[in-house]
Write a protein that holds these residues in place. Structure first.
Motif, PDB file in Angstrom:
ATOM      1  N   ASP A  66      29.780  31.251  52.718  1.00 17.38           N
ATOM      2  CA  ASP A  66      30.906  30.332  53.041  1.00 17.38           C
ATOM      3  C   ASP A  66      32.224  30.920  52.556  1.00 17.38           C
ATOM      4  OD1 ASP A  66      32.576  28.537  53.608  1.00 17.38           O
ATOM      5  OD2 ASP A  66      31.413  26.951  52.551  1.00 17.38           O
ATOM      6  N   VAL A  67      32.501  32.097  53.107  1.00 18.23           N
ATOM      7  CA  VAL A  67      33.782  32.873  52.606  1.00 18.23           C
ATOM      8  C   VAL A  67      34.967  32.146  52.346  1.00 18.23           C
ATOM      9  CG1 VAL A  67      35.318  34.941  53.102  1.00 18.23           C
ATOM     10  CG2 VAL A  67      32.766  34.955  53.492  1.00 18.23           C
ATOM     11  N   ASP A  68      35.228  31.013  53.577  1.00 17.53           N
ATOM     12  CA  ASP A  68      36.535  30.333  53.522  1.00 17.53           C
ATOM     13  C   ASP A  68      36.594  29.550  52.598  1.00 17.53           C
ATOM     14  OD1 ASP A  68      37.029  31.303  56.201  1.00 17.53           O
ATOM     15  OD2 ASP A  68      36.536  29.796  57.241  1.00 17.53           O
ATOM     16  N   THR A  69      35.581  28.795  51.938  1.00 13.58           N
ATOM     17  CA  THR A  69      35.447  27.921  51.111  1.00 13.58           C
ATOM     18  C   THR A  69      35.569  28.594  49.643  1.00 13.58           C
ATOM     19  OG1 THR A  69      34.357  26.174  51.955  1.00 13.58           O
ATOM     20  CG2 THR A  69      34.091  26.003  49.631  1.00 13.58           C
ATOM     21  N   ALA A  70      35.058  29.663  49.546  1.00 13.10           N
ATOM     22  CA  ALA A  70      35.035  30.504  48.458  1.00 13.10           C
ATOM     23  C   ALA A  70      36.347  31.035  48.023  1.00 13.10           C
ATOM     24  CB  ALA A  70      34.037  31.901  48.503  1.00 13.10           C
ATOM     25  N   ASN A  71      37.073  31.701  49.269  1.00 13.23           N
ATOM     26  CA  ASN A  71      38.471  32.032  49.083  1.00 13.23           C
ATOM     27  C   ASN A  71      39.325  30.994  48.661  1.00 13.23           C
ATOM     28  OD1 ASN A  71      37.580  34.433  49.984  1.00 13.23           O
ATOM     29  ND2 ASN A  71      38.604  34.388  51.694  1.00 13.23           N
ATOM     30  N   SER A  72      39.183  29.584  49.174  1.00 11.92           N
ATOM     31  CA  SER A  72      40.074  28.438  48.707  1.00 11.92           C
ATOM     32  C   SER A  72      39.674  28.237  47.147  1.00 11.92           C
ATOM     33  CB  SER A  72      39.866  27.397  49.499  1.00 11.92           C
ATOM     34  OG  SER A  72      40.396  26.413  49.097  1.00 11.92           O
ATOM     35  N   LEU A  73      38.458  28.383  46.948  1.00 13.05           N
ATOM     36  CA  LEU A  73      38.128  27.763  45.248  1.00 13.05           C
ATOM     37  C   LEU A  73      38.719  29.083  44.322  1.00 13.05           C
ATOM     38  CD1 LEU A  73      34.725  26.498  45.599  1.00 13.05           C
ATOM     39  CD2 LEU A  73      36.623  25.038  45.250  1.00 13.05           C
ATOM     40  N   LEU A  74      38.456  30.300  44.656  1.00 10.92           N
ATOM     41  CA  LEU A  74      39.111  31.259  44.015  1.00 10.92           C
ATOM     42  C   LEU A  74      40.646  31.283  43.956  1.00 10.92           C
ATOM     43  CD1 LEU A  74      36.695  34.154  44.841  1.00 10.92           C
ATOM     44  CD2 LEU A  74      36.711  32.798  42.753  1.00 10.92           C
ATOM     45  N   ARG A  75      41.262  30.977  45.152  1.00 13.57           N
ATOM     46  CA  ARG A  75      42.878  30.820  45.193  1.00 13.57           C
ATOM     47  C   ARG A  75      43.240  29.878  44.314  1.00 13.57           C
ATOM     48  NH1 ARG A  75      42.736  31.014  50.416  1.00 13.57           N
ATOM     49  NH2 ARG A  75      43.095  28.812  50.723  1.00 13.57           N
ATOM     50  N   THR A  76      42.568  28.768  44.293  1.00  8.00           N
ATOM     51  CA  THR A  76      42.910  27.585  43.373  1.00  8.00           C
ATOM     52  C   THR A  76      42.925  28.004  41.970  1.00  8.00           C
ATOM     53  OG1 THR A  76      42.289  26.143  45.068  1.00  8.00           O
ATOM     54  CG2 THR A  76      42.401  25.275  43.017  1.00  8.00           C
ATOM     55  N   TYR A  77      41.670  28.313  41.759  1.00 13.28           N
ATOM     56  CA  TYR A  77      41.503  28.806  40.255  1.00 13.28           C
ATOM     57  C   TYR A  77      42.518  29.928  39.892  1.00 13.28           C
ATOM     58  CZ  TYR A  77      39.730  31.244  36.271  1.00 13.28           C
ATOM     59  OH  TYR A  77      39.574  31.874  34.856  1.00 13.28           O
ATOM     60  N   ILE A  78      42.891  30.915  40.556  1.00 13.87           N
ATOM     61  CA  ILE A  78      43.921  31.936  40.265  1.00 13.87           C
ATOM     62  C   ILE A  78      45.277  31.288  40.030  1.00 13.87           C
ATOM     63  CG2 ILE A  78      45.111  34.067  40.972  1.00 13.87           C
ATOM     64  CD1 ILE A  78      42.066  34.849  42.300  1.00 13.87           C
ATOM     65  N   ALA A 119      45.914  28.394  39.219  1.00 17.87           N
ATOM     66  CA  ALA A 119      45.996  27.234  38.141  1.00 17.87           C
ATOM     67  C   ALA A 119      45.684  28.130  36.952  1.00 17.87           C
ATOM     68  CB  ALA A 119      44.757  26.158  38.302  1.00 17.87           C
ATOM     69  N   THR A 120      45.426  29.412  36.756  1.00 19.05           N
ATOM     70  CA  THR A 120      45.004  29.989  35.537  1.00 19.05           C
ATOM     71  C   THR A 120      46.126  31.168  35.402  1.00 19.05           C
ATOM     72  OG1 THR A 120      43.561  31.109  36.433  1.00 19.05           O
ATOM     73  CG2 THR A 120      42.617  29.335  35.541  1.00 19.05           C
ATOM     74  N   MET A 121      45.958  32.276  35.644  1.00 19.19           N
ATOM     75  CA  MET A 121      46.578  33.409  35.422  1.00 19.19           C
ATOM     76  C   MET A 121      47.798  33.565  36.558  1.00 19.19           C
ATOM     77  SD  MET A 121      43.951  36.622  36.622  1.00 19.19           S
ATOM     78  CE  MET A 121      42.614  35.890  35.721  1.00 19.19           C
ATOM     79  N   GLY A 122      47.556  33.069  37.782  1.00 24.51           N
ATOM     80  CA  GLY A 122      48.552  33.525  38.753  1.00 24.51           C
ATOM     81  C   GLY A 122      48.241  34.921  39.406  1.00 24.51           C
ATOM     82  N   PHE A 123      48.708  34.982  40.575  1.00 22.44           N
ATOM     83  CA  PHE A 123      48.688  36.124  41.245  1.00 22.44           C
ATOM     84  C   PHE A 123      49.467  37.382  40.759  1.00 22.44           C
ATOM     85  CE2 PHE A 123      46.498  33.356  44.441  1.00 22.44           C
ATOM     86  CZ  PHE A 123      45.483  34.311  44.915  1.00 22.44           C
ATOM     87  N   SER A 124      50.556  37.109  40.213  1.00 21.21           N
ATOM     88  CA  SER A 124      51.390  38.293  39.582  1.00 21.21           C
ATOM     89  C   SER A 124      50.554  38.678  38.506  1.00 21.21           C
ATOM     90  CB  SER A 124      52.474  37.578  39.152  1.00 21.21           C
ATOM     91  OG  SER A 124      53.424  37.409  40.099  1.00 21.21           O
ATOM     92  N   GLU A 125      49.877  38.048  37.435  1.00 26.08           N
ATOM     93  CA  GLU A 125      49.105  38.704  36.444  1.00 26.08           C
ATOM     94  C   GLU A 125      47.752  39.189  36.986  1.00 26.08           C
ATOM     95  OE1 GLU A 125      48.127  39.955  32.689  1.00 26.08           O
ATOM     96  OE2 GLU A 125      49.957  39.039  33.436  1.00 26.08           O
ATOM     97  N   LEU A 126      47.384  38.945  38.107  1.00 26.14           N
ATOM     98  CA  LEU A 126      46.067  39.342  38.655  1.00 26.14           C
ATOM     99  C   LEU A 126      46.367  40.672  39.251  1.00 26.14           C
ATOM    100  CD1 LEU A 126      43.105  39.195  39.293  1.00 26.14           C
ATOM    101  CD2 LEU A 126      43.487  37.853  41.200  1.00 26.14           C
ATOM    102  N   GLY A 127      47.399  40.753  39.723  1.00 28.23           N
ATOM    103  CA  GLY A 127      47.793  41.976  40.338  1.00 28.23           C
ATOM    104  C   GLY A 127      48.214  43.139  39.365  1.00 28.23           C
ATOM    105  N   LYS A 128      48.790  42.730  38.217  1.00 29.45           N
ATOM    106  CA  LYS A 128      49.104  43.790  37.094  1.00 29.45           C
ATOM    107  C   LYS A 128      47.589  44.240  36.656  1.00 29.45           C
ATOM    108  CE  LYS A 128      53.038  41.878  35.483  1.00 29.45           C
ATOM    109  NZ  LYS A 128      53.852  40.773  34.568  1.00 29.45           N
ATOM    110  N   LEU A 129      46.508  43.364  36.635  1.00 23.61           N
ATOM    111  CA  LEU A 129      45.265  43.737  36.087  1.00 23.61           C
ATOM    112  C   LEU A 129      44.219  44.406  37.014  1.00 23.61           C
ATOM    113  CD1 LEU A 129      44.301  40.173  34.388  1.00 23.61           C
ATOM    114  CD2 LEU A 129      44.870  42.107  33.180  1.00 23.61           C
ATOM    115  N   THR A 130      44.741  44.279  38.343  1.00 23.67           N
ATOM    116  CA  THR A 130      43.790  44.970  39.217  1.00 23.67           C
ATOM    117  C   THR A 130      44.686  46.100  39.884  1.00 23.67           C
ATOM    118  OG1 THR A 130      44.770  43.659  40.980  1.00 23.67           O
ATOM    119  CG2 THR A 130      42.654  43.123  39.911  1.00 23.67           C
ATOM    120  N   ASN A 131      46.094  46.377  39.530  1.00 25.29           N
ATOM    121  CA  ASN A 131      46.940  47.540  40.086  1.00 25.29           C
ATOM    122  C   ASN A 131      46.893  47.131  41.484  1.00 25.29           C
ATOM    123  OD1 ASN A 131      47.179  48.574  37.642  1.00 25.29           O
ATOM    124  ND2 ASN A 131      45.420  49.762  37.665  1.00 25.29           N
ATOM    125  N   LYS A 132      47.135  45.927  41.968  1.00 28.77           N
ATOM    126  CA  LYS A 132      47.312  45.756  43.427  1.00 28.77           C
ATOM    127  C   LYS A 132      48.430  44.723  43.541  1.00 28.77           C
ATOM    128  CE  LYS A 132      42.296  46.272  44.557  1.00 28.77           C
ATOM    129  NZ  LYS A 132      41.999  46.888  43.553  1.00 28.77           N
TER     130      LYS A 132
END
Length: 115
Positions: A37-49, A51-64
């Protein structure tokens, strides 16, 4: 149906104050992905990100690029395995947890005969 701002704020507040809820949100996202269930997985992971670290921080950590990560986990997103596991690894380190895979409902292997 788009989520309302109140709902998003309520979820973010709960994620920030309740570590068990936060970890369950992450775990459910992974379980949905494993179930296909990729759609639900993406939604839940997006919500988690968000609400926590944010995509800017995740980008720094993943070099993306953060926008690239947002697209990967967006409604039409489908990250490749390397990117997906990079994201999951960063979340695990951020959360201080390690996921483990367990088998459920698997048939038991036959026991060797004593011939």
């Amino acid at each position: 149906m788009p989520l309302t701002r109140d709902f998003k704020e309520t979820v973010q507040a709960r994620v920030q104050r309740d570590p068990e809820f936060r970890q369950s949100l992450f775990q459910e996202g992974i379980e949905c992905m494993l179930a296909g269930d990729v759609d639900t997985a993406n939604s839940l992971l997006r919500t988690y990100i968000n609400a926590t670290m944010g995509f800017s921080e995740l980008g720094k950590l993943t070099n993306k690029q953060p926008k690239s990560l947002m697209r990967m986990l967006g409604p039409q997103g489908n990250p490749n395995a390397r990117n997906f596991f990079d994201i999951i690894g960063c979340i695990q380190r951020h959360e201080g947890i390690q996921l483990a895979v367990t088998l459920r409902g698997a048939a038991q292997a036959p026991t060797p005969s004593a011939d």
